[in-house]
Design a protein around this motif. Sequence first.
Motif, PDB file in Angstrom:
ATOM      1  N   ILE A   1       0.801  -1.225   0.000  1.00 30.41           N
ATOM      2  CA  ILE A   1       0.000   0.000   0.000  1.00 30.41           C
ATOM      3  C   ILE A   1       0.838   1.280   0.000  1.00 30.41           C
ATOM      4  O   ILE A   1       2.027   1.269   0.346  1.00 30.41           O
ATOM      5  CB  ILE A   1      -0.982   0.058   1.205  1.00 30.41           C
ATOM      6  CG1 ILE A   1      -0.224   0.011   2.536  1.00 30.41           C
ATOM      7  CG2 ILE A   1      -2.017  -1.045   1.144  1.00 30.41           C
ATOM      8  CD1 ILE A   1      -1.100   0.301   3.736  1.00 30.41           C
ATOM      9  N   ASN A   2       0.198   2.348  -0.412  1.00 28.51           N
ATOM     10  CA  ASN A   2       0.726   3.693  -0.239  1.00 28.51           C
ATOM     11  C   ASN A   2      -0.353   4.458   0.526  1.00 28.51           C
ATOM     12  O   ASN A   2      -1.379   4.817  -0.041  1.00 28.51           O
ATOM     13  CB  ASN A   2       0.992   4.326  -1.612  1.00 28.51           C
ATOM     14  CG  ASN A   2       1.421   5.784  -1.516  1.00 28.51           C
ATOM     15  OD1 ASN A   2       1.272   6.423  -0.478  1.00 28.51           O
ATOM     16  ND2 ASN A   2       1.951   6.300  -2.614  1.00 28.51           N
ATOM     17  N   SER A   3      -0.116   4.641   1.808  1.00 26.65           N
ATOM     18  CA  SER A   3      -1.145   5.252   2.666  1.00 26.65           C
ATOM     19  C   SER A   3      -1.379   6.714   2.334  1.00 26.65           C
ATOM     20  O   SER A   3      -2.433   7.257   2.629  1.00 26.65           O
ATOM     21  CB  SER A   3      -0.750   5.141   4.138  1.00 26.65           C
ATOM     22  OG  SER A   3      -0.710   3.803   4.514  1.00 26.65           O
ATOM     23  N   MET A   4      -0.374   7.336   1.725  1.00 25.15           N
ATOM     24  CA  MET A   4      -0.500   8.763   1.392  1.00 25.15           C
ATOM     25  C   MET A   4      -1.523   8.963   0.275  1.00 25.15           C
ATOM     26  O   MET A   4      -2.389   9.825   0.367  1.00 25.15           O
ATOM     27  CB  MET A   4       0.848   9.318   0.940  1.00 25.15           C
ATOM     28  CG  MET A   4       1.840   9.371   2.051  1.00 25.15           C
ATOM     29  SD  MET A   4       2.248  11.053   2.487  1.00 25.15           S
ATOM     30  CE  MET A   4       3.364  11.462   1.166  1.00 25.15           C
ATOM     31  N   THR A   5      -1.413   8.148  -0.781  1.00 28.48           N
ATOM     32  CA  THR A   5      -2.314   8.306  -1.924  1.00 28.48           C
ATOM     33  C   THR A   5      -3.517   7.369  -1.837  1.00 28.48           C
ATOM     34  O   THR A   5      -4.496   7.560  -2.546  1.00 28.48           O
ATOM     35  CB  THR A   5      -1.584   7.993  -3.243  1.00 28.48           C
ATOM     36  OG1 THR A   5      -1.155   6.624  -3.193  1.00 28.48           O
ATOM     37  CG2 THR A   5      -0.380   8.885  -3.440  1.00 28.48           C
ATOM     38  N   GLY A   6      -3.391   6.327  -1.013  1.00 26.76           N
ATOM     39  CA  GLY A   6      -4.478   5.357  -0.912  1.00 26.76           C
ATOM     40  C   GLY A   6      -4.313   4.186  -1.860  1.00 26.76           C
ATOM     41  O   GLY A   6      -5.143   3.269  -1.878  1.00 26.76           O
ATOM     42  N   GLN A   7      -3.234   4.205  -2.630  1.00 25.92           N
ATOM     43  CA  GLN A   7      -2.997   3.110  -3.573  1.00 25.92           C
ATOM     44  C   GLN A   7      -2.898   1.768  -2.856  1.00 25.92           C
ATOM     45  O   GLN A   7      -2.116   1.634  -1.912  1.00 25.92           O
ATOM     46  CB  GLN A   7      -1.690   3.378  -4.324  1.00 25.92           C
ATOM     47  CG  GLN A   7      -1.811   3.172  -5.813  1.00 25.92           C
ATOM     48  CD  GLN A   7      -0.434   3.140  -6.455  1.00 25.92           C
ATOM     49  OE1 GLN A   7       0.541   3.643  -5.902  1.00 25.92           O
ATOM     50  NE2 GLN A   7      -0.357   2.529  -7.612  1.00 25.92           N
ATOM     51  N   GLY A   8      -3.703   0.789  -3.283  1.00 23.99           N
ATOM     52  CA  GLY A   8      -3.666  -0.545  -2.686  1.00 23.99           C
ATOM     53  C   GLY A   8      -4.561  -0.704  -1.467  1.00 23.99           C
ATOM     54  O   GLY A   8      -4.879  -1.821  -1.066  1.00 23.99           O
ATOM     55  N   VAL A   9      -4.967   0.419  -0.880  1.00 24.53           N
ATOM     56  CA  VAL A   9      -5.765   0.371   0.349  1.00 24.53           C
ATOM     57  C   VAL A   9      -7.094  -0.346   0.132  1.00 24.53           C
ATOM     58  O   VAL A   9      -7.621  -0.999   1.035  1.00 24.53           O
ATOM     59  CB  VAL A   9      -5.956   1.811   0.919  1.00 24.53           C
ATOM     60  CG1 VAL A   9      -6.980   1.844   2.042  1.00 24.53           C
ATOM     61  CG2 VAL A   9      -4.616   2.349   1.409  1.00 24.53           C
ATOM     62  N   GLU A  10      -7.599  -0.276  -1.106  1.00 21.29           N
ATOM     63  CA  GLU A  10      -8.879  -0.933  -1.413  1.00 21.29           C
ATOM     64  C   GLU A  10      -8.779  -2.459  -1.294  1.00 21.29           C
ATOM     65  O   GLU A  10      -9.800  -3.139  -1.220  1.00 21.29           O
ATOM     66  CB  GLU A  10      -9.376  -0.511  -2.817  1.00 21.29           C
ATOM     67  CG  GLU A  10      -8.606  -1.106  -3.997  1.00 21.29           C
ATOM     68  CD  GLU A  10      -7.290  -0.368  -4.321  1.00 21.29           C
ATOM     69  OE1 GLU A  10      -6.919   0.558  -3.565  1.00 21.29           O
ATOM     70  OE2 GLU A  10      -6.637  -0.730  -5.322  1.00 21.29           O
ATOM     71  N   ASN A  11      -7.568  -3.001  -1.283  1.00 25.42           N
ATOM     72  CA  ASN A  11      -7.405  -4.462  -1.189  1.00 25.42           C
ATOM     73  C   ASN A  11      -7.367  -4.986   0.243  1.00 25.42           C
ATOM     74  O   ASN A  11      -7.303  -6.195   0.468  1.00 25.42           O
ATOM     75  CB  ASN A  11      -6.121  -4.891  -1.910  1.00 25.42           C
ATOM     76  CG  ASN A  11      -6.146  -4.523  -3.380  1.00 25.42           C
ATOM     77  OD1 ASN A  11      -7.193  -4.664  -4.031  1.00 25.42           O
ATOM     78  ND2 ASN A  11      -5.038  -4.035  -3.908  1.00 25.42           N
ATOM     79  N   ILE A  12      -7.376  -4.071   1.201  1.00 21.28           N
ATOM     80  CA  ILE A  12      -7.246  -4.485   2.600  1.00 21.28           C
ATOM     81  C   ILE A  12      -8.455  -5.311   3.045  1.00 21.28           C
ATOM     82  O   ILE A  12      -8.305  -6.354   3.684  1.00 21.28           O
ATOM     83  CB  ILE A  12      -7.039  -3.259   3.521  1.00 21.28           C
ATOM     84  CG1 ILE A  12      -5.684  -2.607   3.217  1.00 21.28           C
ATOM     85  CG2 ILE A  12      -7.126  -3.662   4.992  1.00 21.28           C
ATOM     86  CD1 ILE A  12      -5.403  -1.331   3.985  1.00 21.28           C
TER      87      ILE A  12
END
Length: 290
Positions: free
Chosen positions: A88-99
Amino acid sequence: MNNMNINWYPGHMKKTIDSLKSSLKLVDIVAELIDSRIPIASRNPLIDEILENKPRIILLNKKDLSNQEENSKWVEYFKSKGHETVMINSMTGQGVENIEKACKKQLKDKFEKNKEKNIKSNRIRLMIVGIPNVGKSTLINRLANKKSAKVGNRPGVTKNNQWIKTKGNIELLDTPGVLWPKFEDKLTGLNLAYTGAIKDEIMDVENLAFSLIETLQKIDENILSNRYGIETSERPTIDIMDDIALKRGAILKGREIDYTKTANIILDEFRKGVLGQITLEKVEDINVRV
Ligand SMILES: Nc1nc2c(ncn2[C@@H]2O[C@H](COP(=O)(O)OP(=O)(O)OP(=O)(O)O)[C@@H](O)[C@H]2O)c(=O)[nH]1
Ligand SMILES: [Mg+2]
């Protein structure tokens, strides 16, 4: 290194473990947040003991700052240990949708039991844990659905525990578990310092930058050469540092090199990712260290 020992004296560690263990009772699953540049140094040494059999996912954060090939290897590694793992990249939200999907996979048993009991609940109560500066607060803000109010206290739960509603089915404990990093060996301390995880420097900035140059040269001689337009191949570290100083005009009155300024430039640029996407700890290093 001494400062870290002062910050995390044994009593402090015991308190942390106790409070974490009581929070564990409130959640279905724990997300262990790790810095993808240093997946060895940024893990707490006692994490397995503390979490015991609690379902867990691993989140490799700051993926924008680390090497993508190494990231894939780390994901494979953690998956081979039985952990669902998400970059993930918590700053941009990239990958966060897979959590959420990763949590669901890890909680398959719970959801199946619910189904048998005819309980319709997709709620996933999640707590984030990780060492300082790994990005816990940034991730919480990213997951939080700003429009919805806090879910509020649950009966029988300490007043301090607030739940944050997210866009999906995750309900997040608003206070993350702050764990101490490993600080037994020197290399771990250095890697934590390079990435800015330790605020109290384990050594002065000049020595830290000097040793970062050596580390980067071992990883790839083109990193510094490309960034600063200097020759780095087979050259003494101090000469490389001098060249960077000259290129950046870090010169004091009397034409002396300003090593403090040079060191800060190098450290700052590394931490911001300006030197490239660089992973300091590779999967292979696990066999050598730990
Ligand atoms: N480049 C990048 N920076 C990140 C990312 N996630 C967090 N950061 C930065 O990392 C720093 C620390 O983030 P925090 O969210 O404050 O970390 P924390 O774990 O809450 O830290 P403590 O509260 O001290 O334990 C901040 O400067 C963030 O902007 C990421 O995915 N990429
Ligand atoms: Mg925080």
